[in-house]
Scaffold this motif. Structure first.
Motif, mmCIF file in Angstrom:
data_model
loop_
_atom_site.group_PDB
_atom_site.id
_atom_site.type_symbol
_atom_site.label_atom_id
_atom_site.label_comp_id
_atom_site.label_asym_id
_atom_site.label_seq_id
_atom_site.Cartn_x
_atom_site.Cartn_y
_atom_site.Cartn_z
ATOM 1 N N LEU A 94 27.156 110.827 -154.483
ATOM 2 C CA LEU A 94 26.162 111.607 -155.217
ATOM 3 C C LEU A 94 25.415 110.796 -156.276
ATOM 4 N N VAL A 95 26.123 109.975 -157.025
ATOM 5 C CA VAL A 95 25.465 109.310 -158.151
ATOM 6 C C VAL A 95 24.831 107.975 -157.811
ATOM 7 N N SER A 96 25.363 107.248 -156.838
ATOM 8 C CA SER A 96 24.858 105.889 -156.593
ATOM 9 C C SER A 96 23.376 105.831 -156.213
ATOM 10 N N PRO A 97 22.833 106.769 -155.445
ATOM 11 C CA PRO A 97 21.402 106.676 -155.127
ATOM 12 C C PRO A 97 20.498 106.783 -156.366
ATOM 13 N N ALA A 98 20.988 107.442 -157.408
ATOM 14 C CA ALA A 98 20.178 107.616 -158.617
ATOM 15 C C ALA A 98 20.223 106.389 -159.527
ATOM 16 N N LEU A 99 21.037 105.399 -159.167
ATOM 17 C CA LEU A 99 21.217 104.232 -160.030
ATOM 18 C C LEU A 99 20.375 103.034 -159.604
ATOM 19 N N GLY A 100 19.618 103.203 -158.558
ATOM 20 C CA GLY A 100 18.770 102.109 -158.084
ATOM 21 C C GLY A 100 19.354 101.466 -156.837
ATOM 22 N N LYS A 101 18.487 100.781 -156.121
ATOM 23 C CA LYS A 101 18.843 100.210 -154.821
ATOM 24 C C LYS A 101 19.998 99.210 -154.909
ATOM 25 N N ALA A 102 19.978 98.336 -155.908
ATOM 26 C CA ALA A 102 21.012 97.298 -156.021
ATOM 27 C C ALA A 102 22.394 97.921 -156.227
ATOM 28 N N LYS A 103 22.488 98.889 -157.121
ATOM 29 C CA LYS A 103 23.787 99.527 -157.369
ATOM 30 C C LYS A 103 24.208 100.399 -156.186
ATOM 31 N N GLU A 104 23.233 100.992 -155.534
ATOM 32 C CA GLU A 104 23.559 101.792 -154.357
ATOM 33 C C GLU A 104 24.155 100.911 -153.262
ATOM 34 N N GLU A 105 23.612 99.715 -153.109
ATOM 35 C CA GLU A 105 24.154 98.765 -152.121
ATOM 36 C C GLU A 105 25.588 98.387 -152.466
ATOM 37 N N LYS A 106 25.852 98.115 -153.748
ATOM 38 C CA LYS A 106 27.211 97.763 -154.173
ATOM 39 C C LYS A 106 28.158 98.946 -153.999
ATOM 40 N N ALA A 107 27.669 100.133 -154.219
ATOM 41 C CA ALA A 107 28.500 101.333 -154.084
ATOM 42 C C ALA A 107 28.880 101.588 -152.629
ATOM 43 N N ARG A 108 28.075 101.114 -151.710
ATOM 44 C CA ARG A 108 28.339 101.373 -150.286
ATOM 45 C C ARG A 108 29.734 100.899 -149.864
ATOM 46 N N ARG A 109 30.143 99.715 -150.307
ATOM 47 C CA ARG A 109 31.466 99.198 -149.949
ATOM 48 C C ARG A 109 32.568 100.062 -150.589
ATOM 49 N N PHE A 110 32.367 100.468 -151.824
ATOM 50 C CA PHE A 110 33.315 101.365 -152.492
ATOM 51 C C PHE A 110 33.455 102.656 -151.698
ATOM 52 N N ILE A 111 32.339 103.195 -151.259
ATOM 53 C CA ILE A 111 32.345 104.439 -150.475
ATOM 54 C C ILE A 111 33.060 104.228 -149.147
ATOM 55 N N GLU A 112 32.807 103.100 -148.493
ATOM 56 C CA GLU A 112 33.489 102.808 -147.228
ATOM 57 C C GLU A 112 35.000 102.735 -147.416
ATOM 58 N N LEU A 113 35.423 102.057 -148.474
ATOM 59 C CA LEU A 113 36.861 101.903 -148.704
ATOM 60 C C LEU A 113 37.524 103.216 -149.107
ATOM 61 N N THR A 114 36.866 104.009 -149.945
ATOM 62 C CA THR A 114 37.463 105.297 -150.305
ATOM 63 C C THR A 114 37.486 106.247 -149.108
ATOM 64 N N THR A 115 36.474 106.160 -148.252
ATOM 65 C CA THR A 115 36.490 106.957 -147.025
ATOM 66 C C THR A 115 37.643 106.527 -146.133
ATOM 67 N N GLY A 116 37.830 105.219 -145.995
ATOM 68 C CA GLY A 116 38.945 104.704 -145.198
ATOM 69 C C GLY A 116 40.285 105.138 -145.753
ATOM 70 N N LEU A 117 40.404 105.094 -147.067
ATOM 71 C CA LEU A 117 41.643 105.520 -147.720
ATOM 72 C C LEU A 117 41.886 107.008 -147.474
ATOM 73 N N GLN A 118 40.847 107.790 -147.625
ATOM 74 C CA GLN A 118 40.939 109.227 -147.396
ATOM 75 C C GLN A 118 41.354 109.514 -145.951
ATOM 76 N N ASP A 119 40.739 108.834 -145.000
ATOM 77 C CA ASP A 119 41.074 109.042 -143.582
ATOM 78 C C ASP A 119 42.511 108.623 -143.276
ATOM 79 N N LEU A 120 42.904 107.476 -143.800
ATOM 80 C CA LEU A 120 44.250 106.970 -143.563
ATOM 81 C C LEU A 120 45.297 107.931 -144.125
#
Length: 151
Positions: free
Chosen positions: A57-83
């Protein structure tokens, strides 16, 4: 009522939400060890889900660079949630088999089948716990939090 923060720029206010969500997750995630109760793993799953949703929700509002960095965090938390969801499913199946054993008359073959199913689900749970620690190590790195770090 509208809070004072509503007047501040997004990039000044929103990272604090992500930090709070991360701290909530990290507090429990760092405490886990292989002998931790299964319920504790489930609690970390719920907190990972919240941290992921906040990041989405918040990363897109922080600008493209931060949104890109947040993508890996989102991938890992999604993986953790799925696991940990897989772990929780195994635990629920074990509980359900045990519950049925107490309510349904069993034969030797039914009891043997139940034992095999429980053993298989316990193996799934044990495997997901091992994978959790490898995945957590990746997520719990400072560079995963750069996009919402306090400056």
């Amino acid at each position: 009522p509208i809070r004072d923060e509503a007047q501040a720029p997004c990039n000044a206010v929103l990272p604090a939400l992500a930090r709070a969500s991360w701290r909530h997750l990290a507090k429990r995630g760092r405490k886990l060890d292989p002998s931790s109760p299964d319920e504790d793993f489930h609690e970390v799953r719920k907190r990972a889900k919240r941290a992921r949703y906040v990041a989405e929700l918040v990363s897109p509002a922080l600008g493209k660079a931060k949104e890109e960095k947040a993508r890996r965090f989102i991938e890992l938390t999604t993986g953790l949630q799925d696991l940990l969801g897989e772990h929780q499913d195994a635990m629920v199946e074990i509980d359900e088999i045990e519950r049925l054993r107490k309510t349904v008359p069993t034969t030797d073959s039914l009891s043997d089948a139940a034992d095999r199913m429980i053993k298989r689900q316990r193996e799934v749970a044990d495997r997901t716990k091992k994978k959790y620690f490898r995945l957590w190590k990746k997520l719990d790195r400072k560079k995963m939090r750069d996009w919402f770090a306090k400056r």
